[in-house]
Design a protein around this motif. Structure first.
Motif, PDB file in Angstrom:
ATOM      1  N   GLY A 295      43.437  16.302  34.042  1.00 30.60           N
ATOM      2  CA  GLY A 295      44.501  16.013  34.988  1.00 30.60           C
ATOM      3  C   GLY A 295      44.955  17.175  35.831  1.00 30.60           C
ATOM      4  N   THR A 296      44.263  18.294  35.772  1.00 30.33           N
ATOM      5  CA  THR A 296      44.701  19.483  36.492  1.00 30.33           C
ATOM      6  C   THR A 296      43.641  19.925  37.489  1.00 30.33           C
ATOM      7  OG1 THR A 296      45.982  20.206  34.591  1.00 30.33           O
ATOM      8  CG2 THR A 296      45.468  21.870  36.237  1.00 30.33           C
ATOM      9  N   THR A 297      44.100  20.368  38.651  1.00 27.14           N
ATOM     10  CA  THR A 297      43.196  20.888  39.671  1.00 27.14           C
ATOM     11  C   THR A 297      42.962  22.370  39.433  1.00 27.14           C
ATOM     12  OG1 THR A 297      43.939  19.263  41.283  1.00 27.14           O
ATOM     13  CG2 THR A 297      42.851  21.222  42.142  1.00 27.14           C
ATOM     14  N   SER A 298      41.720  22.780  39.560  1.00 24.40           N
ATOM     15  CA  SER A 298      41.356  24.167  39.294  1.00 24.40           C
ATOM     16  C   SER A 298      41.856  25.096  40.394  1.00 24.40           C
ATOM     17  CB  SER A 298      39.833  24.288  39.206  1.00 24.40           C
ATOM     18  OG  SER A 298      39.266  24.084  40.490  1.00 24.40           O
ATOM     19  N   PRO A 299      41.899  26.401  40.128  1.00 24.10           N
ATOM     20  CA  PRO A 299      42.096  27.353  41.225  1.00 24.10           C
ATOM     21  C   PRO A 299      40.968  27.208  42.240  1.00 24.10           C
ATOM     22  CG  PRO A 299      42.265  28.438  39.084  1.00 24.10           C
ATOM     23  CD  PRO A 299      41.730  27.067  38.828  1.00 24.10           C
ATOM     24  N   THR A 300      41.230  27.600  43.474  1.00 20.60           N
ATOM     25  CA  THR A 300      40.207  27.529  44.519  1.00 20.60           C
ATOM     26  C   THR A 300      39.200  28.656  44.341  1.00 20.60           C
ATOM     27  OG1 THR A 300      41.747  26.537  46.081  1.00 20.60           O
ATOM     28  CG2 THR A 300      39.785  27.571  47.005  1.00 20.60           C
ATOM     29  N   LEU A 301      37.939  28.294  44.343  1.00 20.29           N
ATOM     30  CA  LEU A 301      36.853  29.273  44.328  1.00 20.29           C
ATOM     31  C   LEU A 301      36.500  29.592  45.774  1.00 20.29           C
ATOM     32  CD1 LEU A 301      34.566  30.870  42.891  1.00 20.29           C
ATOM     33  CD2 LEU A 301      33.215  28.761  43.001  1.00 20.29           C
ATOM     34  N   TYR A 302      36.670  30.862  46.198  1.00 19.70           N
ATOM     35  CA  TYR A 302      36.457  31.244  47.591  1.00 19.70           C
ATOM     36  C   TYR A 302      35.052  31.781  47.842  1.00 19.70           C
ATOM     37  CZ  TYR A 302      41.438  30.648  48.387  1.00 19.70           C
ATOM     38  OH  TYR A 302      42.686  30.109  48.503  1.00 19.70           O
ATOM     39  N   TRP A 303      34.549  32.587  46.945  1.00 17.91           N
ATOM     40  CA  TRP A 303      33.180  33.060  47.105  1.00 17.91           C
ATOM     41  C   TRP A 303      32.622  33.456  45.755  1.00 17.91           C
ATOM     42  CZ3 TRP A 303      33.003  37.921  45.200  1.00 17.91           C
ATOM     43  CH2 TRP A 303      34.085  38.798  45.441  1.00 17.91           C
ATOM     44  N   THR A 304      31.316  33.490  45.686  1.00 19.04           N
ATOM     45  CA  THR A 304      30.621  33.967  44.499  1.00 19.04           C
ATOM     46  C   THR A 304      29.410  34.775  44.944  1.00 19.04           C
ATOM     47  OG1 THR A 304      29.767  33.274  42.344  1.00 19.04           O
ATOM     48  CG2 THR A 304      29.147  31.930  44.243  1.00 19.04           C
ATOM     49  N   ARG A 305      29.041  35.799  44.165  1.00 21.19           N
ATOM     50  CA  ARG A 305      27.986  36.698  44.616  1.00 21.19           C
ATOM     51  C   ARG A 305      27.318  37.393  43.435  1.00 21.19           C
ATOM     52  NH1 ARG A 305      32.149  41.352  46.926  1.00 21.19           N
ATOM     53  NH2 ARG A 305      32.579  42.340  44.904  1.00 21.19           N
ATOM     54  N   ILE A 306      26.168  37.978  43.714  1.00 15.96           N
ATOM     55  CA  ILE A 306      25.493  38.914  42.821  1.00 15.96           C
ATOM     56  C   ILE A 306      25.340  40.222  43.582  1.00 15.96           C
ATOM     57  CG2 ILE A 306      23.310  39.476  41.696  1.00 15.96           C
ATOM     58  CD1 ILE A 306      22.944  36.548  41.083  1.00 15.96           C
ATOM     59  N   ARG A 307      25.674  41.340  42.944  1.00 20.83           N
ATOM     60  CA  ARG A 307      25.463  42.647  43.562  1.00 20.83           C
ATOM     61  C   ARG A 307      24.816  43.594  42.558  1.00 20.83           C
ATOM     62  NH1 ARG A 307      29.481  46.514  42.202  1.00 20.83           N
ATOM     63  NH2 ARG A 307      31.338  45.613  41.235  1.00 20.83           N
ATOM     64  N   ALA A 308      24.262  44.683  43.076  1.00 23.61           N
ATOM     65  CA  ALA A 308      23.476  45.599  42.253  1.00 23.61           C
ATOM     66  C   ALA A 308      24.364  46.432  41.332  1.00 23.61           C
ATOM     67  CB  ALA A 308      22.643  46.512  43.144  1.00 23.61           C
ATOM     68  N   TYR A 309      23.842  46.742  40.161  1.00 25.63           N
ATOM     69  CA  TYR A 309      24.517  47.588  39.181  1.00 25.63           C
ATOM     70  C   TYR A 309      24.203  49.051  39.493  1.00 25.63           C
ATOM     71  CZ  TYR A 309      26.338  48.749  34.497  1.00 25.63           C
ATOM     72  OH  TYR A 309      27.077  49.223  33.443  1.00 25.63           O
ATOM     73  N   PRO A 310      25.217  49.928  39.548  1.00 28.98           N
ATOM     74  CA  PRO A 310      24.955  51.333  39.887  1.00 28.98           C
ATOM     75  C   PRO A 310      24.320  52.085  38.723  1.00 28.98           C
ATOM     76  CG  PRO A 310      27.261  51.019  39.378  1.00 28.98           C
ATOM     77  CD  PRO A 310      26.642  49.650  39.337  1.00 28.98           C
ATOM     78  N   PRO A 311      23.754  53.247  38.967  1.00 30.68           N
ATOM     79  CA  PRO A 311      23.100  54.011  37.898  1.00 30.68           C
ATOM     80  C   PRO A 311      24.070  54.327  36.762  1.00 30.68           C
ATOM     81  CG  PRO A 311      22.578  54.941  40.048  1.00 30.68           C
ATOM     82  CD  PRO A 311      23.646  53.924  40.270  1.00 30.68           C
ATOM     83  N   ASN A 312      23.694  53.919  35.556  1.00 34.36           N
ATOM     84  CA  ASN A 312      24.516  54.157  34.360  1.00 34.36           C
ATOM     85  C   ASN A 312      25.937  53.618  34.522  1.00 34.36           C
ATOM     86  OD1 ASN A 312      22.373  55.622  33.107  1.00 34.36           O
ATOM     87  ND2 ASN A 312      22.940  57.421  34.312  1.00 34.36           N
ATOM     88  N   GLY A 313      26.103  52.642  35.394  1.00 31.85           N
ATOM     89  CA  GLY A 313      27.418  52.053  35.615  1.00 31.85           C
ATOM     90  C   GLY A 313      28.351  52.908  36.445  1.00 31.85           C
ATOM     91  N   VAL A 314      27.839  53.981  37.062  1.00 37.31           N
ATOM     92  CA  VAL A 314      28.676  54.912  37.832  1.00 37.31           C
ATOM     93  C   VAL A 314      28.419  54.702  39.323  1.00 37.31           C
ATOM     94  CG1 VAL A 314      29.255  57.321  38.279  1.00 37.31           C
ATOM     95  CG2 VAL A 314      28.628  56.578  35.962  1.00 37.31           C
ATOM     96  N   GLN A 315      29.416  54.188  40.037  1.00 38.47           N
ATOM     97  CA  GLN A 315      29.292  53.982  41.478  1.00 38.47           C
ATOM     98  C   GLN A 315      29.277  55.331  42.186  1.00 38.47           C
ATOM     99  OE1 GLN A 315      29.082  50.885  42.749  1.00 38.47           O
ATOM    100  NE2 GLN A 315      29.096  51.328  44.917  1.00 38.47           N
ATOM    101  N   PRO A 316      28.334  55.579  43.105  1.00 42.52           N
ATOM    102  CA  PRO A 316      28.343  56.837  43.853  1.00 42.52           C
ATOM    103  C   PRO A 316      29.705  57.091  44.522  1.00 42.52           C
ATOM    104  CG  PRO A 316      26.279  55.684  44.210  1.00 42.52           C
ATOM    105  CD  PRO A 316      27.176  54.742  43.444  1.00 42.52           C
ATOM    106  N   SER A 317      30.089  58.335  44.574  1.00 42.73           N
ATOM    107  CA  SER A 317      31.358  58.712  45.196  1.00 42.73           C
ATOM    108  C   SER A 317      31.215  58.802  46.695  1.00 42.73           C
ATOM    109  CB  SER A 317      31.857  60.043  44.637  1.00 42.73           C
ATOM    110  OG  SER A 317      30.943  61.080  44.934  1.00 42.73           O
ATOM    111  N   VAL A 318      32.357  58.703  47.396  1.00 43.02           N
ATOM    112  CA  VAL A 318      32.355  58.712  48.858  1.00 43.02           C
ATOM    113  C   VAL A 318      33.378  59.713  49.369  1.00 43.02           C
ATOM    114  CG1 VAL A 318      32.734  57.353  50.944  1.00 43.02           C
ATOM    115  CG2 VAL A 318      31.644  56.294  48.946  1.00 43.02           C
ATOM    116  N   THR A 319      32.943  60.546  50.320  1.00 46.25           N
ATOM    117  CA  THR A 319      33.823  61.494  50.994  1.00 46.25           C
ATOM    118  C   THR A 319      33.713  61.254  52.489  1.00 46.25           C
ATOM    119  OG1 THR A 319      33.451  63.140  49.263  1.00 46.25           O
ATOM    120  CG2 THR A 319      34.395  63.928  51.337  1.00 46.25           C
ATOM    121  N   ILE A 320      34.845  61.217  53.197  1.00 46.57           N
ATOM    122  CA  ILE A 320      34.821  61.062  54.643  1.00 46.57           C
ATOM    123  C   ILE A 320      34.831  62.432  55.296  1.00 46.57           C
ATOM    124  CG2 ILE A 320      37.338  60.824  54.831  1.00 46.57           C
ATOM    125  CD1 ILE A 320      36.795  58.825  57.132  1.00 46.57           C
ATOM    126  N   LEU A 321      33.966  62.619  56.286  1.00 47.80           N
ATOM    127  CA  LEU A 321      33.796  63.927  56.927  1.00 47.80           C
ATOM    128  C   LEU A 321      33.878  63.802  58.446  1.00 47.80           C
ATOM    129  CD1 LEU A 321      30.803  65.205  54.765  1.00 47.80           C
ATOM    130  CD2 LEU A 321      33.209  65.882  54.552  1.00 47.80           C
TER     131      LEU A 321
END
Length: 321
Positions: A295-321
């Motif tokens: 009897g209940t409506t679910s939350p709205t699903l807006y998007w779903t995706r698959i993305r790549a896993y970073p090396p050893n789970g560590v996302q590369p760092s970013v610096t703006i220059l």
């Protein structure tokens, strides 16, 4: 500014605009390279917000080699790096100021004034992406009841479902199977309806070996709390969770990953639950959402995706220059 903000008309900025910066330096500190077609997360400075100075991204300083990019919020963006980032190395991502075109630079479906009009997530997340735009469910999905009668569901710039007694609604990938190795499975959904108790169940299963089976499953669910349920290759049931998570944001991201030592579930990129497990399931059907509450409506699903896993789970760092 609340996230996400009310969609606005983007500021038209003549090129070139002197913003004081020319590029981002992305540094991989790990001894292994990222995968190719790697999605790099960038947190932008407030003055470079999508709603003030929108950016386009390039692989070269002459700005002749555009990169695909997808704004998740006005100040966060995923840039697809076709060659990845080498081990113990840095690369540069160059940019200029220009409005998103929905081809090379796009945004989450709810960030544009027309839902999905500038969404290029299909290109930035090529393994799997859907924003449920329009009113028709795409053929990549197979609605099932997972052992019960199929409840009702609706697609209207997002996916919702309603279940009566002894009904369920789940979305299996219709024909394509995936491996959890080296990827994140993620879904974005709206807030859980007000007034739900610990007896109300919305599950966000992330994979089953065969449609409707109860083996080799990985399920990240909301049951008055958030819990990771996992049935390993030996049939052992593993679980972990917390009772102190409230999913009240306009858009919430649930995800799971398996890296060969740990299976983890997280909310908005913060690990909520994990189990120690070396088994990484493969040949699984991806489930985006399951409604199992009468009897209940679910939350709205807006998007779903698959993305790549970073090396050893560590996302590369970013610096703006």
């Amino acid at each position: 500014m609340a996230w996400p903000p009310t969609p606005q008309t983007l500021v038209s900025s003549p090129f070139p605009v002197n913003v004081g910066y020319t590029h981002f330096q992305v540094t991989n500190t790990q001894s292994v390279a990222t995968p190719t077609n790697f999605q790099q997360y960038i947190q932008l400075l407030p003055q470079l917000s999508l709603n003030s100075l929108p950016l386009r991204f390039f692989a070269d300083p002459a700005l002749t080699q555009p990169l695909y990019a997808w704004y998740e919020t006005p100040t966060t963006v995923w840039v697809l790096l076709p060659n990845g980032v080498p081990a113990n190395s840095s690369i540069n991502i160059y940019f200029n100021v220009d409005e998103p075109d929905g081809v090379y630079t796009g945004m989450a479906p709810y960030l544009s004034s027309t839902y999905g009009a500038l969404d290029n997530g299909f290109t930035v997340f090529p393994a799997l992406y859907d924003n449920f735009a329009g009113t028709t469910l795409k053929s990549i999905w197979n609605p099932i009841g997972l052992g019960m009668a199929l409840g009702s569901y609706s697609v209207n710039n997002g996916f919702t479902s309603t279940c009566n007694t002894s009904e369920r609604v789940a979305l299996d990938t219709a024909t394509q199977t995936y491996s959890l190795a080296g990827v994140y499975f993620e879904s974005c959904f709206g807030p859980v309806p007000a007034g739900l108790s610990d007896y109300d169940l919305f599950q966000f299963p992330q994979g089953v070996a065969t449609p409707g089976s109860n083996t080799d499953t990985l399920m990240f669910s909301l049951l008055g709390n958030v819990t990771l349920h996992y049935t390993d290759s030996a049939g052992d049931n593993l679980s972990d969770g917390t009772a102190s998570v409230y999913l009240t944001n306009p858009h919430n991201i649930l995800g799971v990953s398996a890296n060969g030592s740990t299976v983890a579930g997280y909310v908005d990129y913060q690990t909520i639950a994990s189990v120690s497990e070396t088994y990484v399931p493969s040949n699984i059907y991806f489930n985006a959402i399951l409604n199992n509450h009468s009897g209940t409506t679910s939350p709205t699903l807006y998007w779903t995706r698959i993305r790549a896993y970073p090396p050893n789970g560590v996302q590369p760092s970013v610096t703006i220059l």
